[in-house]
Design an enzyme around this catalytic site. Structure first.
Site: not given
Ligand code: 5GP
Ligand code: MN
Ligand code: MN
Length: 480
Positions: A205, A378-379, A403-404
Site C-alpha cells: 500500500l 516500480g519498487t 506489469h512491473g
Molecule cells: P508481482 O510481484 O505482482 O509480480 O509484481 C508487481 C510489481 O510491483 C513488481 O514487479 C515490482 O516492480 C513492483 N513492486 C513490488 N514492491 C513494490 C513496492 O513496494 N512499491 C511499488 N511502487 N512497486 C513495487
Molecule cells: Mn502482482
C-alpha cells in the site's frame, strides 16, 4: 537460443516458428538490447514452449519485464482460439487477479508531510497485512459464495466504497463467468478469514506524489494532476486464489493426458477450452478474480476512512476517486482482430497488464477516447508509472504490456545481499516512510532486487505497446 532471435523493428525481437518443430507461432519479445542480452535463456525457452500449445494465435509474447516463471514466463501473454485452443492455470499464475488499484486525491505533499508518520501507522493498523494475515471482518455462513460470484459489487453493496468505483475497475470488478460452486471448500476456507487483507512480500500500500506528466491531454482525461497525492494498492486473491490454482493444476495434469495434448513442459498443463476441466478451472479462476476485486475494494474503503480520520474531511471532499484497477494475472475471453477477422480468444496475461487502445467498449466512457490506464508499479524506493493503451498493443500484444519492474534477485538472494535495517535507513534518508509486517520483507523487497522500471516503461513507450502518461514517486509504503 539467442542466435535465433532477430530484431524486426527497434526493441522488438522475434524467434521464428521453425526454431522448434512443434512451435505453431513465432515468439515475440519487447526488450532493449542490453535487457535481451541479460535475460535468462530459460525465459526465452518458456516463450518457445508456450508457442507450441494448441490453438495459440499470432505470437507467444514476452513483455519488457519478462522473467522465468512456473511453465509460462512472468511478463508474458498467450492467446488461444476458443475453438481449437486451451486454457492453462500456469498461464495465469498462483495469485489469481493479483492487480493494482490507484486512487487519486486533491491533497498535495505539503498537506500530508506533517502527518506522514500518522498516515503510515494508521494505514498499517487499518489495512491488515502480513503472511497469512486475517481481515478484520467476519463473513457469515455462505457469504463467501457471494464474494466469489459478485466481486467488487458484493463489496459496494456491503458498504465498502462507492457505487461509482465499479465503473473504473477492469470488468467492473466482477467477472460474470464466475461460479462459486467450482471453488473447493478448501479454497473457500482459506479465503474466508483473509478477505480484506493485503498479504505479504511484494504486496503493498503506497502513498505517492505525481512527479512528472508526459502527456498532458491524457493525464487530464485520467484526472491526474501534477503534485497531487495518489495511493496505490497491490494485492490479489490471497490463499483462496492460490488454492484454486493448485486444485486445478492437479486436475489439468490429468486432463492434458486424457485429451492427448502434446505439451513440451508439464508445468504448461492445460485442457481444451471446450472441455469440462477447462470450464471448471475458468469458472473457479473467475470466482477467485472476483475475490481479489472485493479485497482491493475493501482495502480502498479503509484507506479512505483512514484519510478521513486524519484530515477531518470526507473522502468525497478530498476527491478520492478510483483512477483505475488492473488485473495482472488473469485469463479472459476477448475479441481480437486476427488475420483481418474479429475472433474470440482466451487471452492469458501472467504478470501482464491489459493495455486496451482507444475505442474498446471494455474501457470506461470517460477514458475510451485515449485508451485505458495502465498501472505499472516500480519498487518501494523508485518511481511507478501510469501509461495508456494503444492501437499497436491491440495489433501486436492482444492489448497488453508489462506489469512491473520484474524481479532480478530471488528473495533468498536479496536477503543474502541486504539487511532490512539498512534498506529501511536508506529509504528513510530519501524521505520515504516504510513499515513492514515481518523482519525480512524489506530486505527481500529491496529496490535493487528488482530490474529497472524506468527501462521497462521506456521499452513499452518506444515500441508503442503502451505510452507514458505520468510518473509517481513513493512517500510512504506499508508492506505485508
Ligand atoms: P508481482 O510481484 O505482482 O509480480 O509484481 C508487481 C510489481 O510491483 C513488481 O514487479 C515490482 O516492480 C513492483 N513492486 C513490488 N514492491 C513494490 C513496492 O513496494 N512499491 C511499488 N511502487 N512497486 C513495487
Ligand atoms: Mn502482482
Ligand atoms: Mn500477488
Amino acid at each position: 537460443i539467442k542466435e535465433n532471435i532477430t530484431e524486426i523493428r527497434p526493441n522488438v525481437w522475434e524467434i521464428p516458428s521453425n526454431f522448434k518443430r512443434e512451435m505453431k507461432v513465432p515468439g515475440r519479445f519487447y526488450l532493449e538490447k542490453d535487457a535481451l542480452s541479460s535475460l535468462e535463456e530459460g525465459a526465452i525457452e518458456q516463450i518457445t514452449n508456450v508457442a507450441c500449445l494448441p490453438g495459440i494465435q499470432k505470437f507467444a509474447i514476452g513483455l519488457p519485464d519478462i522473467h522465468f516463471g512456473y511453465g509460462f514466463p512472468i511478463g508474458g501473454v498467450g492467446a488461444f482460439s476458443v475453438r481449437t485452443g486451451v486454457v492453462s492455470p500456469g498461464g495465469v499464475g498462483f495469485d489469481i487477479n493479483c492487480g493494482v488499484r490507484m486512487v487519486r486525491t486533491n491533497l498535495t505533499e505539503k498537506d500530508i508531510k506533517p502527518k506522514m508518520k500518522e498516515i503510515v501507522d494508521k494505514l498499517f493498523v487499518n489495512v491488515p497485512s502480513g503472511v497469512g494475515s486475517k481481515g478484520k471482518i467476519r463473513l457469515k455462513n455462505n457469504e463467501i459464495d457471494n464474494v466469489l460470484d459478485f466481486g467488487a459489487e458484493w463489496a459496494v453493496e456491503n458498504e465498502y466504497g462507492w457505487e461509482e468505483d465499479l465503473n473504473f475497475l477492469e470488468e467492473n470488478g466482477r467477472m460474470l463467468d464466475a461460479d462459486s460452486s467450482k471453488v473447493s471448500d478448501k479454497a473457500k476456507k482459506r479465503g474466508i478469514p483473509q478477505l480484506g487483507s493485503l498479504g505479504s512480500g511484494n504486496h503493498f500500500l503506497e502513498v505517492q506524489k505525481i512527479d512528472e506528466i508526459f502527456n498532458e491531454e491524457v493525464a487530464k482525461t485520467f484526472n491526474l494532476e501534477p503534485g497531487t497525492i495518489t495511493i496505490m494498492v497491490h494485492s490479489g486473491s490471497r490463499g483462496c486464489g492460490h488454492q484454486v490454482c493448485s486444485d486445478h493444476l492437479r486436475a489439468m495434469d490429468k486432463a492434458y493426458k486424457k485429451h492427448n495434448l502434446n505439451i513440451p513442459d508439464r508445468q504448461l498443463a492445460c485442457a481444451p477450452i471446450d472441455s469440462i476441466e477447462a470450464e471448471n478451472y475458468f469458472r473457479a479462476m473467475a470466482a477467485a478474480a472476483n475475490y481479489a476485486w472485493a479485497n482491493r475494494q475493501m482495502m480502498v474503503h479503509w484507506v479512505r476512512e483512514t484519510f478521513e480520520g486524519i484530515f477531518n474531511q470526507s473522502a468525497e471532499d478530498m476527491e478520492m476517486s478510483v483512477i483505475y484497477d488492473v488485473a495482472h494475472n488473469i485469463a479472459k475471453k476477448e475479441v481480437h482482430n486476427i488475420k483481418n477477422r474479429n475472433q474470440e480468444v482466451m487471452v492469458h496475461r501472467k504478470g501482464a497488464t491489459r493495455a486496451f487502445g482507444p475505442g474498446r467498449v471494455e474501457i470506461p466512457n470517460e477514458y475510451r477516447k485515449v485508451g485505458q490506464p495502465v498501472l505499472i508499479p516500480g519498487t518501494m524506493g523508485t518511481a511507478s508509472y501510469i501509461l495508456h493503451g494503444t492501437d499497436i498493443a491491440m495489433e501486436e500484444t492482444f492489448g497488453s504490456t508489462a506489469h512491473g519492474a520484474g524481479r532480478k534477485l530471488s528473495r533468498t538472494g536479496a536477503k543474502k545481499k541486504f539487511t532490512s535495517d539498512e534498506i529501511k535507513a536508506d529509504l528513510e534518508s530519501k524521505g520515504i516512510h516504510v513499515r513492514a509486517n515481518s523482519d525480512p520483507v524489506l530486505a527481500e523487497e529491496a529496490p535493487a532486487a528488482y530490474k529497472d522500471v524506468d527501462q521497462v516503461v521506456r521499452t513499452s513507450d518506444s515500441t508503442g505497446i503502451a505510452k507514458l502518461v505520468a510518473k509517481v514517486v513513493p512517500l510512504a509504503v506499508t508492506k505485508g
